[in-house]
Design a protein around this motif. Structure first.
Motif, PDB file in Angstrom:
ATOM      1  N   UNK A   1      17.939  -5.803  11.224  1.00 22.55           N
ATOM      2  CA  UNK A   1      18.303  -7.127  10.715  1.00 22.55           C
ATOM      3  C   UNK A   1      19.095  -7.015   9.405  1.00 22.55           C
ATOM      4  N   UNK A   2      18.667  -6.113   8.531  1.00 24.41           N
ATOM      5  CA  UNK A   2      19.377  -5.913   7.260  1.00 24.41           C
ATOM      6  C   UNK A   2      20.796  -5.410   7.512  1.00 24.41           C
ATOM      7  N   UNK A   3      20.936  -4.489   8.455  1.00 23.60           N
ATOM      8  CA  UNK A   3      22.268  -3.970   8.771  1.00 23.60           C
ATOM      9  C   UNK A   3      23.188  -5.076   9.294  1.00 23.60           C
ATOM     10  N   UNK A   4      22.699  -5.852  10.266  1.00 22.14           N
ATOM     11  CA  UNK A   4      23.513  -6.920  10.841  1.00 22.14           C
ATOM     12  C   UNK A   4      23.861  -7.973   9.795  1.00 22.14           C
ATOM     13  N   UNK A   5      22.902  -8.306   8.945  1.00 19.81           N
ATOM     14  CA  UNK A   5      23.156  -9.278   7.886  1.00 19.81           C
ATOM     15  C   UNK A   5      24.217  -8.770   6.918  1.00 19.81           C
ATOM     16  N   UNK A   6      24.137  -7.473   6.598  1.00 27.89           N
ATOM     17  CA  UNK A   6      25.130  -6.881   5.691  1.00 27.89           C
ATOM     18  C   UNK A   6      26.535  -6.962   6.286  1.00 27.89           C
ATOM     19  N   UNK A   7      26.666  -6.716   7.592  1.00 25.83           N
ATOM     20  CA  UNK A   7      27.978  -6.799   8.236  1.00 25.83           C
ATOM     21  C   UNK A   7      28.521  -8.232   8.190  1.00 25.83           C
TER      22      UNK A   7
ATOM     23  N   UNK B   1      27.744 -10.496   5.964  1.00 30.29           N
ATOM     24  CA  UNK B   1      28.081 -10.803   4.566  1.00 30.29           C
ATOM     25  C   UNK B   1      29.432 -10.226   4.175  1.00 30.29           C
ATOM     26  N   UNK B   2      29.763  -9.051   4.709  1.00 27.85           N
ATOM     27  CA  UNK B   2      31.086  -8.484   4.463  1.00 27.85           C
ATOM     28  C   UNK B   2      32.169  -9.413   4.992  1.00 27.85           C
TER      29      UNK B   2
ATOM     30  N   UNK C   1      31.894 -13.233  14.906  1.00 26.76           N
ATOM     31  CA  UNK C   1      31.787 -13.983  13.648  1.00 26.76           C
ATOM     32  C   UNK C   1      32.391 -13.198  12.488  1.00 26.76           C
ATOM     33  N   UNK C   2      31.977 -11.935  12.306  1.00 26.95           N
ATOM     34  CA  UNK C   2      32.469 -11.239  11.112  1.00 26.95           C
ATOM     35  C   UNK C   2      33.920 -10.791  11.256  1.00 26.95           C
ATOM     36  N   UNK C   3      34.390 -10.609  12.507  1.00 25.52           N
ATOM     37  CA  UNK C   3      35.800 -10.260  12.696  1.00 25.52           C
ATOM     38  C   UNK C   3      36.699 -11.456  12.414  1.00 25.52           C
ATOM     39  N   UNK C   4      36.297 -12.633  12.877  1.00 25.99           N
ATOM     40  CA  UNK C   4      37.082 -13.843  12.621  1.00 25.99           C
ATOM     41  C   UNK C   4      37.113 -14.155  11.129  1.00 25.99           C
ATOM     42  N   UNK C   5      35.985 -14.013  10.472  1.00 29.61           N
ATOM     43  CA  UNK C   5      35.909 -14.367   9.057  1.00 29.61           C
ATOM     44  C   UNK C   5      36.700 -13.418   8.171  1.00 29.61           C
ATOM     45  N   UNK C   6      36.564 -12.112   8.410  1.00 25.78           N
ATOM     46  CA  UNK C   6      37.067 -11.139   7.451  1.00 25.78           C
ATOM     47  C   UNK C   6      38.434 -10.560   7.715  1.00 25.78           C
ATOM     48  N   UNK C   7      38.952 -10.660   8.955  1.00 29.16           N
ATOM     49  CA  UNK C   7      40.258 -10.084   9.249  1.00 29.16           C
ATOM     50  C   UNK C   7      40.243  -8.563   9.201  1.00 29.16           C
ATOM     51  N   UNK C   8      41.422  -7.947   9.143  1.00 22.45           N
ATOM     52  CA  UNK C   8      41.550  -6.493   9.213  1.00 22.45           C
ATOM     53  C   UNK C   8      40.908  -5.804   8.019  1.00 22.45           C
TER      54      UNK C   8
END
Length: 526
Positions: free
Chosen positions: A15-21, A23-24, A168-175
């Motif tokens: 859970x901590x790992x997924x949350x960290x990703x 958050x990035x 989610x994290x790919x859409x939010x953060x881009x390349x």
């Protein structure tokens, strides 16, 4: 093999790992205000980070699970793929990186339209998107295969859940988010591999020497047959396949080409390729060693192997009697259940807490490649299809919205492909075969455009048509009835990309020479 649930400590680690990703992704979303930032990170990524990022993309869950499975079932034949990488990297560093940095185009396929016409660009984009679909599907399947054994959840549920998180994290953060999360993921998955090997050796009676003895006895350390045989997965077949696939990766794959533009300079982009090679080659060997160590461990614990055989037989023969399942289980060979070995060992031997770390490593192996594929696929769809054929004058705000939507669509398609692959025999075999089919025509056209300067549109079209026919014949002819056996392709399926690429390139060159020679003769006679 299944557990009703992971211990709370392992769940907390995951859970901590997924949350960290996630958050990035949220962190970098503040910077993604335009398409250039989303696709190129405005050329702000240092070479060392880019190199680790490319290494993390290569080190997917196909490597994490597939290579140990292949080494368990056969030998180190899969490592020959890595041996070919430095040769392809040399071409990329000398020719591909300078070429793409000089064009300045974010898409790897825009120049094909300048060279041969719009059809060439569209053809390459379609091949790339199909390749990415196959890649993402096989990786989603690899995740589900491991996590199902650990949690007992259905593979479909696992794929859907992971797909949503990655989207989610790919859409939010881009390349930029993709690259920096891959730096972290590259470190995590390397540490995870070392940890797995350590646990295997410490649980192995006799330790390293016993692993070596069993491996030598059963010929587990070979690289494949050295005979000039192109009909089986020999050393030479995998070497040729690896060279052409890696040439395609470094030269035509949007995942890598797009990153050349994120580097601060051309020199740093070149250095990133060599850093990837330096990291990936020994680590891929590490996964072969893990597979051989697992083989030795299960060799001295045959009762565990019997449990896996029963599970595989049950999956292949659902609803039949126990006697029929036992009969089939007895006929299974190590190559039939190699992909099940790593998850089984994780369930039975890795202590609580450490399982969470290993699962996080597997997740990172998958997430890095999938997120990269989503971003790259969204980029080429937006640039090479939508803006090329529908609305070329989109403003920055609408272009960014298009990139976000395309990322979501590609992610959903990847999830669907992963679900469709449930039940395949070997995730690595599936990925190798599909990538060879889709990449062959793309690489052949690229090399024709780069090397044969005199080849024009008509010659390229003829070469592509002939090349596609050859690829289709090599791929589909094994399905022909026995009475048409003489028409079947006798070469190994990994040779599809080799023969397909060479066919397109050589046909294009020969037609160009004959045509130019005919023109020259006509001019001379007149």
């Amino acid at each position: 093999m299944r557990m009703k649930g992971l211990p709370a400590l392992d769940l907390a680690v995951i859970a901590v790992y997924l949350l960290a990703m996630l958050l990035v992704g949220f962190y970098f979303s503040r910077k993604n205000k335009n398409a250039d930032q989303f696709t190129k990170a405005s050329g702000s990524i240092p070479g060392w980070a880019l190199g680790i990022s490319i290494y993390a993309t290569f080190l997917s869950s196909n490597t994490f699970l597939g290579v140990p499975g292949k080494a368990f079932g056969t030998n180190w034949n899969a490592f020959v793929f890595s041996i070919s990488m430095p040769f392809a990297a040399w071409f990329a560093a000398k020719y591909f990186v300078p070429f793409y940095r000089r064009t300045g185009e974010v898409s790897a396929y825009t120049h094909l339209e300048h060279r041969f016409g719009a059809w060439a660009r569209t053809y390459a984009v379609v091949c790339f998107l199909l390749t990415q679909l196959a890649r993402m599907g096989s990786i989603f399947f690899g995740i589900a295969l491991s996590l199902q054994a650990l949690t007992g959840f259905s593979m479909k549920l696992i794929i859907l859940t992971m797909g949503i998180c990655i989207i989610i994290y790919t859409v939010l953060g881009g390349i930029e988010a993709v690259i920096w999360t891959e730096v972290v993921q590259g470190i995590i998955k390397t540490f995870g591999a070392l940890l797995i090997l350590y646990i295997i050796i410490t649980n192995m009676p006799g330790g390293v020497s016993r692993v070596i003895d069993i491996g030598q006895q059963d010929h587990k350390f070979g690289l494949g047959s050295m005979m000039p045989d192109l009909t089986t997965s020999s050393f030479w077949v995998v070497l040729l396949y690896g060279f052409f696939i890696n040439l395609n990766n470094f030269g035509m794959d949007q995942n890598y080409v797009q990153r050349y533009h994120t580097a601060a300079s051309g020199k740093q982009a070149v250095n990133s390729i060599w850093l990837c090679v330096i990291l990936y080659v020994p680590v891929s060997l590490l996964f072969c060693i893990i597979g051989s160590a697992l083989y030795a461990y299960y060799h001295v614990h045959p009762e565990l192997t019997e449990t896996i055989r029963q599970q595989v037989a049950t999956e292949r023969l659902p609803g039949v009697s126990a006697a029929e399942i036992a009969k089939m289980a007895a006929t299974l060979k190590p190559e039939d259940y190699g992909d099940k070995i790593m998850p089984n060992f994780m369930v039975t031997k890795i202590p609580a807490g450490l399982v969470g770390l290993i699962v996080s490593a597997i997740l990172s192996a998958a997430m890095s490649t999938i997120s990269s594929g989503m971003n790259a696929s969204a980029t080429v769809f937006s640039v090479d299809i939508y803006k090329r054929y529908f609305k070329p004058d989109l403003n920055e705000k609408k272009t960014l919205a298009l990139l976000h939507m395309a990322t979501i669509v590609v992610g959903v398609a990847g999830v669907a492909a992963g679900i469709a692959m449930i039940g395949v025999k070997s995730v690595l075999d599936v990925w190798w075969q599909l990538s060879g089919i889709f990449a062959g025509g793309m690489l052949g056209l690229f090399l024709l455009g780069i090397i044969s300067k005199r080849t024009r549109n008509h010659e390229a079209i003829i070469a592509i048509v002939i090349g596609i026919l050859v690829i289709l014949w090599m791929t589909l002819s094994p399905l022909l009835p026995e009475r048409y056996g003489m028409l079947r392709n006798q070469l190994h399926q990994n040779m599809v990309i080799v023969v397909g690429t060479l066919t397109i390139f050589l046909v294009g060159v020969l037609i160009t020479r004959f045509k130019r020679s005919g023109v020259a003769t006509t001019v001379t006679n007149s």
